[in-house]
Design a protein around this motif. Structure first.
Motif, PDB file in Angstrom:
ATOM      1  N   UNK A 169      14.143  14.943 -37.380  1.00  0.00           N
ATOM      2  CA  UNK A 169      13.427  16.149 -37.622  1.00  0.00           C
ATOM      3  C   UNK A 169      11.886  15.902 -37.822  1.00  0.00           C
ATOM      4  N   UNK A 170      11.418  14.955 -38.081  1.00  0.00           N
ATOM      5  CA  UNK A 170       9.874  14.732 -37.887  1.00  0.00           C
ATOM      6  C   UNK A 170       9.489  14.897 -36.531  1.00  0.00           C
ATOM      7  N   UNK A 171      10.320  14.340 -35.631  1.00  0.00           N
ATOM      8  CA  UNK A 171       9.982  14.546 -34.237  1.00  0.00           C
ATOM      9  C   UNK A 171       9.996  16.093 -33.762  1.00  0.00           C
ATOM     10  N   UNK A 172      10.801  16.575 -34.232  1.00  0.00           N
ATOM     11  CA  UNK A 172      11.105  18.016 -33.983  1.00  0.00           C
ATOM     12  C   UNK A 172       9.817  18.731 -34.532  1.00  0.00           C
ATOM     13  N   UNK A 173       9.289  18.454 -35.670  1.00  0.00           N
ATOM     14  CA  UNK A 173       8.243  19.083 -36.474  1.00  0.00           C
ATOM     15  C   UNK A 173       6.762  18.826 -35.469  1.00  0.00           C
ATOM     16  N   UNK A 174       6.872  17.700 -34.987  1.00  0.00           N
ATOM     17  CA  UNK A 174       5.793  17.046 -34.118  1.00  0.00           C
ATOM     18  C   UNK A 174       5.721  17.943 -32.865  1.00  0.00           C
ATOM     19  N   UNK A 175       7.038  18.128 -32.331  1.00  0.00           N
ATOM     20  CA  UNK A 175       7.056  18.765 -30.859  1.00  0.00           C
ATOM     21  C   UNK A 175       6.458  20.279 -31.239  1.00  0.00           C
ATOM     22  N   UNK A 176       7.066  20.978 -32.359  1.00  0.00           N
ATOM     23  CA  UNK A 176       6.581  22.175 -32.745  1.00  0.00           C
ATOM     24  C   UNK A 176       5.012  22.298 -32.792  1.00  0.00           C
ATOM     25  N   UNK A 191      18.484   8.920 -29.692  1.00  0.00           N
ATOM     26  CA  UNK A 191      18.828  10.090 -30.554  1.00  0.00           C
ATOM     27  C   UNK A 191      17.709  11.072 -30.405  1.00  0.00           C
ATOM     28  N   UNK A 192      16.386  10.839 -30.258  1.00  0.00           N
ATOM     29  CA  UNK A 192      15.194  11.479 -30.003  1.00  0.00           C
ATOM     30  C   UNK A 192      15.162  12.267 -28.751  1.00  0.00           C
ATOM     31  N   UNK A 193      15.477  11.309 -27.802  1.00  0.00           N
ATOM     32  CA  UNK A 193      15.500  12.024 -26.465  1.00  0.00           C
ATOM     33  C   UNK A 193      16.775  13.322 -26.185  1.00  0.00           C
ATOM     34  N   UNK A 194      17.590  12.691 -27.099  1.00  0.00           N
ATOM     35  CA  UNK A 194      18.679  13.721 -27.049  1.00  0.00           C
ATOM     36  C   UNK A 194      18.497  14.967 -27.894  1.00  0.00           C
ATOM     37  N   UNK A 195      17.664  14.885 -28.810  1.00  0.00           N
ATOM     38  CA  UNK A 195      17.364  16.016 -29.583  1.00  0.00           C
ATOM     39  C   UNK A 195      16.112  16.869 -28.880  1.00  0.00           C
ATOM     40  N   UNK A 196      15.144  15.988 -28.422  1.00  0.00           N
ATOM     41  CA  UNK A 196      13.901  16.550 -27.783  1.00  0.00           C
ATOM     42  C   UNK A 196      13.645  15.979 -26.352  1.00  0.00           C
ATOM     43  N   UNK A 197      14.422  16.167 -25.279  1.00  0.00           N
ATOM     44  CA  UNK A 197      14.373  15.543 -24.085  1.00  0.00           C
ATOM     45  C   UNK A 197      13.017  15.410 -23.499  1.00  0.00           C
ATOM     46  N   UNK A 198      12.058  16.504 -23.953  1.00  0.00           N
ATOM     47  CA  UNK A 198      10.809  16.285 -23.217  1.00  0.00           C
ATOM     48  C   UNK A 198       9.774  15.570 -23.743  1.00  0.00           C
ATOM     49  N   UNK A 199      10.045  15.258 -25.069  1.00  0.00           N
ATOM     50  CA  UNK A 199       9.193  14.367 -26.158  1.00  0.00           C
ATOM     51  C   UNK A 199       9.229  13.070 -25.363  1.00  0.00           C
ATOM     52  N   UNK A 200       7.914  12.499 -25.051  1.00  0.00           N
ATOM     53  CA  UNK A 200       7.758  11.222 -24.499  1.00  0.00           C
ATOM     54  C   UNK A 200       7.940  10.228 -25.358  1.00  0.00           C
ATOM     55  N   UNK A 201       8.914   9.216 -25.306  1.00  0.00           N
ATOM     56  CA  UNK A 201       9.297   8.235 -26.125  1.00  0.00           C
ATOM     57  C   UNK A 201       8.554   6.997 -25.724  1.00  0.00           C
ATOM     58  N   UNK A 202       7.819   6.445 -26.239  1.00  0.00           N
ATOM     59  CA  UNK A 202       7.168   5.084 -26.155  1.00  0.00           C
ATOM     60  C   UNK A 202       7.800   4.105 -27.241  1.00  0.00           C
TER      61      UNK A 202
END
Ligand code: PBG
Length: 324
Positions: free
Chosen positions: A62-69, A106-117
């Motif tokens: 959820x936090x990652x979704x907020x960050x993306x937004x 889980x993060x890549x599935x929810x927000x595929x374009x988020x760069x995950x490091x």
């Protein structure tokens, strides 16, 4: 008085100051560190990092979704490993279903374009809280590098875009690159903590992950803060070995190092505005001794001005709010 040049002409109004400002912050500058816990539907504030949280994976998504937004498109993952899973070799770090690997998926599935490091180091998984395997009170280099390479492949398998080795063992970038190539992960990047100093400012982070070294300190692998040329040596070697992005850490007491490296390399330079740097601003603001928002903007701007193209910071959301 006759003056040929009046420098204050360029400072006399917000409009002209905005026009000639040299350093501009944007959401694209930031990498957001996230601390992940086992469990569900839970979050806990980190005692020494007021306003910053460890979260269960569902809350992290959820936090990652907020960050993306908010336009923050890059996260750096750290997991808190349960005590009973820790051992000297950091075995849990290689578990394909470990918390890190599940978090990446889980993060890549929810927000595929988020760069995950992902953080690559043994300390959160080590029963000794060290970044390497311990034998006779020494930190073994080569055996540790093997685990780090395996860890990197495991993160790539789970979908990490970048692995970020933060351990300071010798030869790890080359070994990680080779392992990624051999396993066909030709799109996985390496952001190397190439000049990482043995710093007292990591304290709050070690609280967050419960990763304080059980004995000794990290001075046989992290760098001596009195050294400057050594940072260049480390960084140039990491680039030769295949680092895509290099990092200086900490940031604030090392602005000279950031500039030296920026002037010497052609890869992107990042800096880590670390936990103790966050805690100092929070603590002084709480006392009413500085204005928090202004201190945040001035600090983060100084890191970019010093030469950091990218900044990992716990203040990323604050900055986006403040420049918004
Ligand atoms: C450990 C690691 C540390 C941090 C990132 N990765 C701490 C350490 O080296 O002891 C510190 C980050 C921070 O203080 O914000 N591999």
């Amino acid at each position: 008085m006759y003056l040929q040049r009046r420098n204050r002409i360029l400072r006399q109004s917000p409009s002209i100051r905005n026009l000639v400002r040299e350093t501009i912050l944007s959401p694209n500058d930031f990498i957001v560190p996230l601390f992940i816990l086992e469990g569900e539907n839970s979050q806990s504030e980190i005692h020494s990092m007021p306003g910053y949280y460890r979260r269960s994976l569902d809350e992290t998504v959820k936090e990652a979704q907020l960050l993306w937004s908010m336009g923050l498109k890059s996260v750096l993952l750290f997991v808190k490993c349960k005590d009973e899973l820790k051992d000297n070799r950091g075995t849990e770090a290689l578990n394909p279903n470990g918390l890190m690997q599940r978090s990446i998926r889980a993060i890549k599935e929810a927000i595929p374009d988020m760069l995950v490091m992902t953080d690559v180091a043994l300390d959160p998984f080590s029963s000794y809280g060290h970044d390497g395997i311990v034998e006779n009170n020494q930190i073994l280099n080569d055996a540790t590098v093997e685990v780090l390479a395996g860890m990197s492949v495991s993160h790539a398998q789970a979908g990490a875009d970048f692995v970020a080795p933060s351990d300071m063992m010798d030869g790890r970038i080359g070994a990680i690159r080779k392992a990624l190539e051999e396993n066909n992960f030709t799109n996985t990047g390496i952001m190397s903590y190439s000049a990482k100093y043995a710093s007292c400012f990591y304290g709050p982070f070690r609280d967050a992950l419960d990763s304080t070294p059980g004995f000794g300190d990290k001075k046989t692998y992290q760098m001596d803060y009195a050294n400057r040329s050594e940072a260049l040596k480390e960084t140039l070697m990491d680039i030769d070995e295949g680092a895509d992005i290099v990092m200086i850490k900490p940031a604030l007491a090392y602005l000279d190092i950031i500039r030296d490296i920026k002037n010497a390399v052609t890869v992107p330079v990042s800096a880590y505005n670390i936990s103790g740097e966050y805690a100092m601003i929070k603590a002084a603001a709480k006392q009413g001794w500085i204005e928090e928002d202004k201190a945040i903007l001035e600090t983060v701007t100084s890191i970019k001005r010093a030469g950091a193209d990218l900044i990992a910071t716990y203040f990323a959301k604050d900055v986006v709010r403040l420049i918004g």
